[in-house]
Motif scaffolding. Sequence first.
Motif, PDB file in Angstrom:
ATOM      1  N   HIS A   8       4.314   0.798   6.583  1.00  0.00           N
ATOM      2  CA  HIS A   8       4.183   1.069   5.145  1.00  0.00           C
ATOM      3  C   HIS A   8       5.527   1.524   4.589  1.00  0.00           C
ATOM      4  O   HIS A   8       6.093   2.515   5.047  1.00  0.00           O
ATOM      5  N   THR A  27      -7.400  -7.652  13.254  1.00  0.00           N
ATOM      6  CA  THR A  27      -7.057  -6.478  14.050  1.00  0.00           C
ATOM      7  C   THR A  27      -8.349  -5.885  14.606  1.00  0.00           C
ATOM      8  O   THR A  27      -9.421  -6.504  14.490  1.00  0.00           O
ATOM      9  N   LYS A  80       0.838  -1.211   0.000  1.00  0.00           N
ATOM     10  CA  LYS A  80       0.000   0.000   0.000  1.00  0.00           C
ATOM     11  C   LYS A  80       0.870   1.258   0.000  1.00  0.00           C
ATOM     12  O   LYS A  80       0.557   2.241  -0.674  1.00  0.00           O
ATOM     13  N   THR A  84       0.800  -7.341  16.985  1.00  0.00           N
ATOM     14  CA  THR A  84       2.055  -6.603  16.846  1.00  0.00           C
ATOM     15  C   THR A  84       2.511  -6.027  18.196  1.00  0.00           C
ATOM     16  O   THR A  84       3.530  -5.353  18.254  1.00  0.00           O
TER      17      THR A  84
END
Length: 434
Positions: free
Chosen positions: A43, A243, A18, A132
Amino acid sequence: MNTNNVTVIGLQWGDEGKGKVVDALADQSRYVVRFCGGANAGHTVTVNGERFALHLIPCGILHPSVMNVVGNGVAFDPETAWAEIEALRQRDVEVGPGNLAISATAQVVMPWHKTRDQLNEKQLGEKKIGTTARGIGPCYADKANRSTAIRVGELLDENTLVQKIRLIGAIKNRLFESLFDGEALNLDAVVEQIVQLGRNLAPMIRDTGGMLRRAVATGDRILFEGGQGSMLDIDHGTYPFVTSSSVSACGVPAGAGVPPKAVGHVVGIMKAYTTRVGAGPFPTEQDNETGEYIRQRGKEFGTTTGRPRRCGWLDAAVVRYTAALSGVDELALMLLDVLSGLKELKICTGYTLEGRPVEDFDPAQLGNVECQWETLPGWSEEITDCRRFEDLPAGAQAYVTRVEEVTGCPVGLISVGPGREQSLPHHTQIEGLA
Ligand code: GDP
Ligand code: IMO
Ligand code: MG
C-alpha cells in the motif's frame, strides 16, 4: 451500534489506491485495522512527495494519533513486519506499543510457508497462480489444518514455541525433501530467528479483538483497511487465481473480531481502468499499445514484487459485482489522470457468453465471456492539477458520470495523482475523504 466506522476495500484485482484513501481518512479515525492478507499487500502513501510502501503495517502509522491494528485475520510475517518497523523508525516514524497492536490470534507466516509457496509455484510451471511468494497460501492452509499452525500469541512463550517449531519444522522438512526434492530448512536457524523476532515484537502483541469491540461500544471511529481486491477473494473471486483470505467487506467482522454492523460506511476503491498482477482471467485486458500506455503512465509495476501489472479498460461489470458484494456506499475513482491523452476510452458494461447476454455475474465464467463495450471520447489535457470536478475537461467529467451510471454507485472522490492533495471531492457522504 456504532455506524461511525469506515471500511475501505478494493473492488478490482488489488492495487486500486487503497493506501492513499486510508491515509486521507486516518486523521479522523482512532484505529486503522488490517483484517485480511499479509505481506502480499503493498500500500503506497505519498506525503509531500515522499513515498511510503507499507506491506503489513496499517497506513495509519503516519498519523500520530492513530492506533494501528493487525487483526486476527492477517497472515503475519514477523520478519517482514520487523524490517518494516525498523525502516519506518529510520525515517523518523515512531512505531511502538502506543501506536501498533498485533493480534495474538493472527497466524504467523513461518519461513517454511515462503519456501512452500515458491516450491508450489515452481512445480506448477505454466499453471502457476503467480503468487507474491510471501507464503500466504501455505500459511492460511496451516491455519485451517490447525495442528501445524503457529499463532502470534505463541511467540510469547519461548519454551513451547521452540518445541513447536522443531515439531512442525521436522514435518515440513520431510515434505520438502521427499515430495519436492527441495532442501531442508535449518531448524536451529529458524528457532533463533523466530525467537528473536518474538522478543522484538512482544510489546505490541495484544488481544486486539477486545480492544476493537470496546471501541465499537464507545463509538471511537475504526477505519478498516482492506488488502488485495475483491476479485482476489478466496470465495468470491476468480478462483483458483485468487489469494487465500476474505478480502471484501464480508471479511471485516471475522478478520477483526467485530460484529458485522461495525463495518460502517463502505468506500469501494477502483481504478479508472483495470489492472491485475499474476495469472487468471481478465476480460478487458489490453495486451497491446493501449495497455502499455496505461502501464507507463500509471507506473503499473507491483509495489510488492515489482512485476509489470497487466493493464486494460475499465470493467464496470466487475465493479458492479464487487460493489454489491461489499454493500459499497460510495466509490473512490483513482488514477483518472492516467487516462489523459487517449483519443477514445472504452468501458465494459457487461458480457455475452456464447452469443447470449450474461444476466448474473459469475467469476467462474470470466475466462469465457466476451465484453460488451461502450466507447467514450477521451481528453488530451493533463488533469493532475485539477482540484474541483468543474475543473476537469468535459471528457473526464462525462467519464466519471458514466462510471456512476454503469456501476450504480456515487463517486465520492476522484483522484488525479498519488499526492494527498491530488484529490477532488465529488458526491462523498463522509468528511475528509477528499
Ligand atoms: P493499494 O495496494 O491499493 O494501496 O495500491 P498500490 O499502492 O499498490 O498502487 C497504487 C499506485 O498508484 C501507487 O503507486 C500510488 O502512489 C499511485 N496512485 C494512487 N492514486 C493515484 C492517482 O490518482 N494517480 C496516479 N497517477 N497515481 C496514483
Ligand atoms: P494490495 O493490498 C495485487 C495477487 C497475486 C496473485 C494472487 C495470489 O497491494 O492490493 P498471494 O501471494 O496472495 O497468494 O497471490 O493474488 N495479489 C495481489 N495483487 N495487489 C495485492 O495487494 C495482492 N495481493 C495478492 O499477484 O495473483
Ligand atoms: Mg498494492
